[in-house]
Motif scaffolding. Structure first.
Motif, PDB file in Angstrom:
ATOM      1  N   ARG A  82       0.853  -1.195   0.000  1.00 41.92           N
ATOM      2  CA  ARG A  82       0.000   0.000   0.000  1.00 41.92           C
ATOM      3  C   ARG A  82       0.883   1.237   0.000  1.00 41.92           C
ATOM      4  NH1 ARG A  82      -4.997   1.670   4.138  1.00 41.92           N
ATOM      5  NH2 ARG A  82      -5.230   3.766   3.280  1.00 41.92           N
ATOM      6  N   TYR A  94      -4.979   0.663   7.459  1.00 42.96           N
ATOM      7  CA  TYR A  94      -5.094  -0.799   7.420  1.00 42.96           C
ATOM      8  C   TYR A  94      -4.155  -1.283   6.314  1.00 42.96           C
ATOM      9  CZ  TYR A  94      -7.294  -5.413   6.964  1.00 42.96           C
ATOM     10  OH  TYR A  94      -7.539  -6.764   6.902  1.00 42.96           O
ATOM     11  N   GLY A 195     -11.378   0.015  15.564  1.00 39.69           N
ATOM     12  CA  GLY A 195     -11.781  -1.162  16.337  1.00 39.69           C
ATOM     13  C   GLY A 195     -12.337  -2.231  15.439  1.00 39.69           C
ATOM     14  N   TRP A 196     -12.267  -3.458  15.952  1.00 40.03           N
ATOM     15  CA  TRP A 196     -12.610  -4.607  15.108  1.00 40.03           C
ATOM     16  C   TRP A 196     -14.098  -4.933  15.173  1.00 40.03           C
ATOM     17  CZ3 TRP A 196     -12.157 -10.354  14.629  1.00 40.03           C
ATOM     18  CH2 TRP A 196     -11.665 -10.721  13.365  1.00 40.03           C
ATOM     19  N   LYS A 198     -18.052  -3.019  13.459  1.00 40.09           N
ATOM     20  CA  LYS A 198     -18.621  -1.919  12.670  1.00 40.09           C
ATOM     21  C   LYS A 198     -19.708  -1.212  13.473  1.00 40.09           C
ATOM     22  CE  LYS A 198     -16.163  -1.931   9.126  1.00 40.09           C
ATOM     23  NZ  LYS A 198     -15.462  -0.696   8.837  1.00 40.09           N
ATOM     24  N   TYR A 205      -4.604   3.173  23.378  1.00 41.24           N
ATOM     25  CA  TYR A 205      -3.336   2.454  23.442  1.00 41.24           C
ATOM     26  C   TYR A 205      -2.731   2.702  24.821  1.00 41.24           C
ATOM     27  CZ  TYR A 205      -3.946   1.518  18.495  1.00 41.24           C
ATOM     28  OH  TYR A 205      -4.444   1.060  17.297  1.00 41.24           O
ATOM     29  N   LEU A 244     -11.977  -9.515   8.248  1.00 34.95           N
ATOM     30  CA  LEU A 244     -11.240 -10.769   8.065  1.00 34.95           C
ATOM     31  C   LEU A 244     -10.281 -11.020   9.213  1.00 34.95           C
ATOM     32  CD1 LEU A 244     -10.336 -10.421   4.270  1.00 34.95           C
ATOM     33  CD2 LEU A 244     -12.467 -11.198   5.351  1.00 34.95           C
TER      34      LEU A 244
HETATM   35  N1  THG Z   1      -7.265  -2.744  16.027  1.00 38.48           N
HETATM   36  C1  THG Z   1      -5.951  -2.646  16.314  1.00 38.48           C
HETATM   37  N2  THG Z   1      -5.092  -3.595  15.946  1.00 38.48           N
HETATM   38  C2  THG Z   1      -5.533  -4.691  15.282  1.00 38.48           C
HETATM   39  C3  THG Z   1      -6.893  -4.831  14.945  1.00 38.48           C
HETATM   40  C4  THG Z   1      -7.783  -3.819  15.346  1.00 38.48           C
HETATM   41  N3  THG Z   1      -4.661  -5.659  14.940  1.00 38.48           N
HETATM   42  C5  THG Z   1      -5.149  -6.921  14.488  1.00 38.48           C
HETATM   43  C6  THG Z   1      -6.366  -6.808  13.613  1.00 38.48           C
HETATM   44  N4  THG Z   1      -7.350  -5.933  14.247  1.00 38.48           N
HETATM   45  C7  THG Z   1      -5.984  -6.247  12.257  1.00 38.48           C
HETATM   46  N5  THG Z   1      -7.024  -6.421  11.276  1.00 38.48           N
HETATM   47  C8  THG Z   1      -7.947  -5.439  10.974  1.00 38.48           C
HETATM   48  C9  THG Z   1      -8.877  -5.707   9.984  1.00 38.48           C
HETATM   49  C10 THG Z   1      -9.798  -4.740   9.619  1.00 38.48           C
HETATM   50  C11 THG Z   1      -9.787  -3.520  10.258  1.00 38.48           C
HETATM   51  C12 THG Z   1      -8.893  -3.277  11.256  1.00 38.48           C
HETATM   52  C13 THG Z   1      -7.959  -4.220  11.593  1.00 38.48           C
HETATM   53  C14 THG Z   1     -10.763  -2.445   9.881  1.00 38.48           C
HETATM   54  N6  THG Z   1     -11.170  -2.353   8.615  1.00 38.48           N
HETATM   55  C15 THG Z   1     -12.151  -1.411   8.172  1.00 38.48           C
HETATM   56  C16 THG Z   1     -13.001  -2.070   7.098  1.00 38.48           C
HETATM   57  O1  THG Z   1     -12.644  -3.149   6.640  1.00 38.48           O
HETATM   58  O2  THG Z   1     -14.044  -1.519   6.782  1.00 38.48           O
HETATM   59  C17 THG Z   1     -11.608  -0.090   7.657  1.00 38.48           C
HETATM   60  C18 THG Z   1     -10.330  -0.137   6.940  1.00 38.48           C
HETATM   61  C19 THG Z   1     -10.028   1.146   6.179  1.00 38.48           C
HETATM   62  O3  THG Z   1     -10.934   1.646   5.498  1.00 38.48           O
HETATM   63  O4  THG Z   1      -8.883   1.610   6.187  1.00 38.48           O
HETATM   64  O5  THG Z   1     -11.148  -1.645  10.710  1.00 38.48           O
HETATM   65  O6  THG Z   1      -9.015  -3.865  15.117  1.00 38.48           O
HETATM   66  N7  THG Z   1      -5.505  -1.588  16.963  1.00 38.48           N
END
Ligand code: THG
Length: 384
Positions: A82, A94, A195-196, A198, A205, A244
């Protein structure tokens, strides 16, 4: 009885483990060699609570790989396809991390503090070793370490209200995937809107274990009337949301282009990335897709079939009480992905037809409407 997980020093606990256990954690998984809760009241109960209220999650296992030094940005860019040339301090990204063949190593959130100071908030694989290996082999001027930082997530529709009560109104100005330094009891902490799930929310942190425990307690006392509860990344919610899980839905044998992560791969950018050339020349061998199955089923095997032919494998699945369907992610080969193809999967009630969907699921396009808690069983009318 479920076998117990024997915990030792290798399976690291977190500053919040005593809190999480006092509040009734039902199960753990191990993630980055650290405990991660997987259920409190039960996955479905936790799911509805997350969609309606606010939860505090101990996601300390999302470890930070800290990269500092004059070559920090160069190393990060080498690790991801990216394009980060326009990245600004205060932003989160991400990122797929890929090897020289374009295969996924991890999918962290990167946090840019400055050109020479980054964090990678990692999923479950040993990114620190990979980063140190590249830095050593390429003689980069960086330091790579895992600092004492333990993320705490506050997720759910009432997360903003709870966070504003503890950190002040300023949290409301933090945009999605941006962070600010906020003061908590005279200590500066990074707070991001991420955050993981929606359902909306923040990640703090936490950089001081003792203060972290106070923060945990403050969040629970400030949020009593908001029905704050302990929670954790929720299987149902994250599948509905198309989030994912590295190690489950994709691993070292997938490219990001095979997992629908195309928008995080800058194929035409002029960047110095280990994987970009391999990805430009790659042809996807399979694709991660969504599957939708009417009613509530337990998928007893991973195979996805087109008549007798196995054309894919289920990587994760869950009953969606909101939509009254069983949802799955599956890694399918091209034969299984033709428009209108008839696919089946095996469940405890026999072979079940499934409908192919892109990811993330578009429930509107699938003709599915959301139900409130307690309504779904009667709406689907299918036996459990
Ligand atoms: N928060 C933090 N660290 C992490 C995660 C987290 N580490 C492990 C894991 N989760 C990493 N994987 C993800 C996968 C998806 C997203 C965040 C972490 C996520 N995705 C959004 C989406 O898919 O819609 C937005 C992505 C974007 O548009 O840039 O949020 O949760 N600290």
């Amino acid at each position: 009885m479920m076998p117990a997980l024997a915990v030792s020093r290798r399976t690291r606990s977190t500053p919040f483990t005593s809190r999480v256990e006092a509040m009734g954690v039902q199960a753990y998984t191990v993630y980055n060699h650290m405990l991660l809760p997987t259920a409190f009241q039960g996955i479905e109960e936790d799911y509805w609570h997350l969609c309606e209220h606010v939860q505090v999650w101990d996601v300390s296992c999302e470890r930070q790989v800290e990269i500092t030094g004059p070559d920090a940005q160069k190393l990060i860019q080498l690790m991801t396809p990216r394009d980060l040339s326009n990245a600004r301090a205060g932003q989160c990204f991400y990122l797929p991390l890929c090897d020289e063949k374009g295969m996924l190593i991890n999918d962290p959130i990167a946090i840019k503090h400055s050109d020479d100071h980054w964090w990678l908030s990692i999923a479950d694989s040993d990114v620190k070793l990979w980063a140190k290996g590249i830095a050593t082999g390429m003689q980069l001027d960086v330091k790579v370490c895992e600092p004492d930082v333990w993320p705490l997530a506050v997720q759910g529709p009432k997360a903003e209200e709870l966070m504003a009560r503890v950190f002040g109104e300023e949290v409301k100005d933090i945009r999605f995937f941006q962070y600010r330094h906020l003061n908590y009891r005279d200590t500066d902490m990074v707070v991001a809107r991420s955050g993981w799930s929606k359902q909306g929310g923040f990640e703090i942190y936490v950089n001081d274990a003792e203060l972290g425990c106070m923060l945990w307690d403050d969040l629970f006392s400030a949020g009593e009337d908001l029905q704050v509860a302990p929670g954790c990344p929720n299987l149902i919610e994250r599948i509905e949301s198309g989030l994912l899980s590295f190690g489950n839905d994709m691993d070292y044998s997938d490219t990001p282009l095979e997992c629908g992560l195309d928008k995080y791969v800058s194929l035409s950018a002029d960047i110095n990335s280990l994987s970009i050339e391999a990805l430009r020349n790659s042809t996807p061998r399979h694709q991660l897709v969504g599957l939708v199955c009417q009613g509530k089923h337990s998928f007893t095997a991973t195979g996805v079939y087109m008549e007798e032919l196995c054309v894919g494998e289920i990587t994760s699945w869950a009953w969606s009480p909101k939509y009254g369907v069983t949802l799955a992610f599956a890694r399918c080969n091209p034969a299984g992905m033709d428009e209108g193809v008839s696919l089946t999967v095996n469940s405890d009630s026999g072979a079940q037809p499934v409908v192919l969907s892109g990811l993330p699921f578009n429930f509107n396009d699938l003709g599915l409407t959301a139900h409130e808690a307690g309504q779904s069983e009667s709406v689907t009318g299918k036996p459990v």
